[in-house]
Design a protein around this motif. Structure first.
Motif, PDB file in Angstrom:
ATOM      1  N   UNK A 185       0.839  -1.073   0.076  1.00 18.16           N
ATOM      2  CA  UNK A 185       0.083   0.012   0.083  1.00 18.16           C
ATOM      3  C   UNK A 185       0.973   1.331  -0.128  1.00 18.16           C
ATOM      4  N   UNK A 186       0.444   2.259  -0.591  1.00 14.17           N
ATOM      5  CA  UNK A 186       1.236   3.582  -0.401  1.00 14.17           C
ATOM      6  C   UNK A 186       0.335   4.671  -0.381  1.00 14.17           C
ATOM      7  N   UNK A 187       0.737   5.809   0.146  1.00 13.47           N
ATOM      8  CA  UNK A 187       0.098   7.080   0.189  1.00 13.47           C
ATOM      9  C   UNK A 187       0.608   8.083  -0.551  1.00 13.47           C
ATOM     10  N   UNK A 188       1.126   7.834  -1.655  1.00 15.32           N
ATOM     11  CA  UNK A 188       1.472   8.604  -2.766  1.00 15.32           C
ATOM     12  C   UNK A 188       0.396   9.977  -2.842  1.00 15.32           C
ATOM     13  N   UNK A 189       0.870  11.131  -3.070  1.00 17.59           N
ATOM     14  CA  UNK A 189      -0.120  12.411  -2.985  1.00 17.59           C
ATOM     15  C   UNK A 189      -0.534  12.946  -1.567  1.00 17.59           C
ATOM     16  N   UNK A 190       0.026  12.279  -0.530  1.00 25.03           N
ATOM     17  CA  UNK A 190      -0.465  12.873   0.989  1.00 25.03           C
ATOM     18  C   UNK A 190       0.715  13.677   1.246  1.00 25.03           C
ATOM     19  N   UNK A 222       4.569   5.155  -9.762  1.00 23.47           N
ATOM     20  CA  UNK A 222       3.565   4.676  -8.717  1.00 23.47           C
ATOM     21  C   UNK A 222       4.399   4.274  -7.388  1.00 23.47           C
ATOM     22  N   UNK A 223       3.592   4.213  -6.448  1.00 19.88           N
ATOM     23  CA  UNK A 223       4.112   3.248  -4.995  1.00 19.88           C
ATOM     24  C   UNK A 223       5.442   3.871  -4.784  1.00 19.88           C
ATOM     25  N   UNK A 277       5.799   5.988  -2.043  1.00 22.75           N
ATOM     26  CA  UNK A 277       6.089   5.973  -0.546  1.00 22.75           C
ATOM     27  C   UNK A 277       5.226   5.000   0.066  1.00 22.75           C
ATOM     28  N   UNK A 278       5.873   3.690   0.294  1.00 21.09           N
ATOM     29  CA  UNK A 278       4.909   2.451   0.612  1.00 21.09           C
ATOM     30  C   UNK A 278       4.592   2.630   2.223  1.00 21.09           C
ATOM     31  N   UNK A 279       3.517   2.317   2.709  1.00 20.53           N
ATOM     32  CA  UNK A 279       3.144   1.905   4.044  1.00 20.53           C
ATOM     33  C   UNK A 279       3.984   0.859   4.572  1.00 20.53           C
ATOM     34  N   UNK A 280       4.410   1.018   5.797  1.00 18.12           N
ATOM     35  CA  UNK A 280       5.344   0.019   6.446  1.00 18.12           C
ATOM     36  C   UNK A 280       4.530  -0.526   7.951  1.00 18.12           C
ATOM     37  N   UNK A 338      11.114  -0.539   3.112  1.00 20.90           N
ATOM     38  CA  UNK A 338      10.298   0.113   2.338  1.00 20.90           C
ATOM     39  C   UNK A 338      10.962   1.385   1.992  1.00 20.90           C
ATOM     40  N   UNK A 339      11.892   1.763   2.847  1.00 20.93           N
ATOM     41  CA  UNK A 339      12.700   3.047   2.901  1.00 20.93           C
ATOM     42  C   UNK A 339      13.086   3.374   1.648  1.00 20.93           C
TER      43      UNK A 339
END
Lengths: 341, 217
Positions: free
Chosen positions: B37-42, B77-78, B80-83, B205-206
């Motif tokens: 999952x990512x929070x791109x755009x946030x 895409x993807x 910044x992934x959620x960890x 994911x860093x």
């Protein structure tokens, strides 16, 4: 961990039937018909006539369907060699459809209860009918002079789907929306020439019994003229004849049907998962401290994108949510991603 | 590129360019087995934990924002992934490449060994699954490979070549080797070439992106 493995229960394959109007721009009732003189004059024009929804010279012109004439004896078109009149474009078309549907060179086309050796075929462009034509949606109006008939298939009058060699074949009858007009015959057939042809949805084709259409109105026809004298008929003449009665009829209603196979993937982030992020705005400075002290014990993230990966961590598909979905230690989510093939 | 209608929550899914490529190869590599999952755009600086209206409004500036449709390019895409990290984590994993920028002369080589700070309580960690490194323009390097990870998937990725104008290349390893190109024609009338190197920790994911400059000799 950034990746979470999917389990078999996270996948669901589903096939849904989608129906839509058959003609360009999702028009259900095609009421304008055009041909291309260039196509008619081409070598292809000896066999079939392309029908457009608008003038063929316009950018938006698109072929809607083709018209062909089939005759077992080769009549109704010009023989390839005058010494062997049984070989002509009309016999080629006849053999083509016999091979496709009947799968037997010794079989004949039995329209209703009468075997016929000649017919017209209207073959819908593949892009228009997608996967198949929708039984019960056909309403084709044909007009010859002052005589008009409306044809449909008999799908709503039978309880068992009729097959010929694995291909669905419905009878073409007088009536509308899959139901017969019973004024002449209860089954919608002609008096003595059988049905009006076949509706073959899986091949996007409508076979029109030319003998039936030639009958007088009292016998169920529209007194259409079909020339089937081999040596004297120019190629394409009979195709043009059918085109004329379709054009005069001014209405060709038909729907397409398509099975869309969808792969549903259920994404289930649980309460303890995905509550932190590598988003640079989530940290302050270069040492990685979270931006707000409240995020240390109560982090809050926003899911915007789902990435679907293979074992090599290659991103195969992405799904974007229409608005951010809040995620923290008190929340779990279920996101259904639908991939169409 | 348009915005998605956010009056209702919907999901807009597409295949990426990599997905289409693997589907076309028809070798079984198009097989979805995991997700992220990512929070791109946030932009979390818009989150306001001092909003006078209370905690229900802290995320007010974020929660109703319209999101863009999906991009088909995997590089877009993807990001910044959620960890998944233990509750109470005060510091997020951060990558340290040892370089803020890389400048190489033509033909010069460099080995980059990424480290992860703050991951799972450790000050400095080499992630066991290694790191993926993507050079944005592979023409700038005559050699670009990863060493140290010998799983079948990593070996397959390191040896993958797609014929055509594939300008970026991704490799996996604990050490990433770069050698600057010696081809002069790439420079044209310029004295340098520029690209970016993006490194992502495969466990944490860093992610970090640094500029790469090749100087013409």
């Amino acid at each position: 961990m950034s990746f979470k493995r999917l389990t078999p229960s996270d996948f669901l394959v589903s096939a849904d039937s989608i129906t839509s109007p058959c003609w360009t721009n999702n028009v259900y009732d095609l009421s304008s018909f055009f041909t291309s003189s260039a196509q008619a004059a081409s070598s292809q024009g000896d066999y079939v006539l392309a029908v457009y929804q608008t003038s063929s010279v316009l950018d938006e012109a698109a072929i809607q369907f083709y018209i062909g004439y089939a005759n077992a004896a080769g009549s109704g078109s010009t023989p390839y060699d005058s010494t062997i009149p049984q070989y002509s474009p009309s016999s080629t078309i006849y053999g083509q459809w016999r091979n496709l549907i009947l799968e037997d060179e010794n079989s004949g086309f039995v329209f209703g209860n009468v075997t016929q050796s000649q017919f017209f075929v209207a073959s819908v462009e593949r892009a228009n009918y997608k996967q198949s034509l929708l039984p019960g949606s056909l309403n084709l109006t044909l007009t010859s002079g002052s005589n008009t008939i409306k044809l449909t298939d008999n799908s709503n009058m039978i309880s068992v789907v009729p097959y010929i060699n694995g291909t669905r074949v419905y009878q073409l009858i007088s009536g509308s929306d899959g139901t017969a007009y019973t004024g002449l015959q209860a089954n919608g057939y002609t008096v003595a020439s059988g049905s009006y042809g076949w509706f073959v949805p899986d091949m996007g084709a409508i076979l029109l019994n030319s003998i039936a259409l030639e009958q007088s109105t009292g016998n169920g026809g529209i007194a259409m003229t079909t020339l089937n004298d081999g040596s004297s008929v120019a190629n394409g003449f009979n195709n043009q004849s059918l085109f004329n009665i379709i054009k005069l009829g001014d209405s060709f209603e038909l729907n397409s049907q398509e099975n869309i196979t969808s792969d549903y993937v259920f994404i289930r982030p649980q309460n303890a998962e995905f509550n932190y992020t590598t988003n640079p705005s989530f940290i302050s400075g270069s040492t990685g401290e979270v931006i707000y002290s409240s995020f240390i014990n109560n982090p809050q993230t926003y899911i915007t994108t789902v990435g679907l990966y293979n074992d090599a961590n290659e991103l195969l598909a992405v799904a974007k949510l229409s608005r951010p979905l809040v995620k923290d230690f008190t929340k779990e989510a279920l996101i259904r991603v639908k991939l169409d093939f | 590129m348009g915005y998605l209608n956010n009056a209702v929550v919907t999901v807009d899914a597409i295949l990426t360019d990599k997905g289409r490529e693997l589907l076309a190869k028809n070798d079984g590599s198009f097989r979805i087995t995991q997700f992220a999952l990512s929070d791109d755009e946030i932009d979390y600086t818009l989150y306001n934990p001092t909003n006078p209206s209370g905690s229900a409004y802290y995320g007010q500036a974020i929660e109703n924002m319209p999101l863009l449709e999906a991009f088909p390019l995997v590089t877009q895409e993807m990001k910044y992934v959620l960890t998944t990290l233990p509750r109470g984590t005060a510091k997020m994993p951060v990558l340290d490449l040892g370089y803020a920028a890389i400048t190489l002369k033509q033909g010069a080589s460099l080995a980059v060994t990424p480290q992860t700070l703050n991951y799972l309580g450790g000050n400095t960690t080499f992630e066991s699954s290694g790191y993926t490194a993507t050079i944005s323009d592979v023409r700038t390097l005559s050699q670009f490979n990863g060493v140290g990870i010998n799983t079948p998937d990593a070996i397959a990725l390191n040896s993958t070549t797609t014929v055509g104008t594939n300008v970026s290349k991704t490799v996996v390893g604990t050490t990433i080797n770069l050698t600057a190109t010696t081809v002069n024609t790439l420079f044209g009338s310029n004295n340098f070439l520029q690209a970016t190197l993006t490194v992502v920790g495969r466990d944490s994911g860093a992610r970090i992106t640094i500029p790469v400059t090749i100087i013409k000799q």
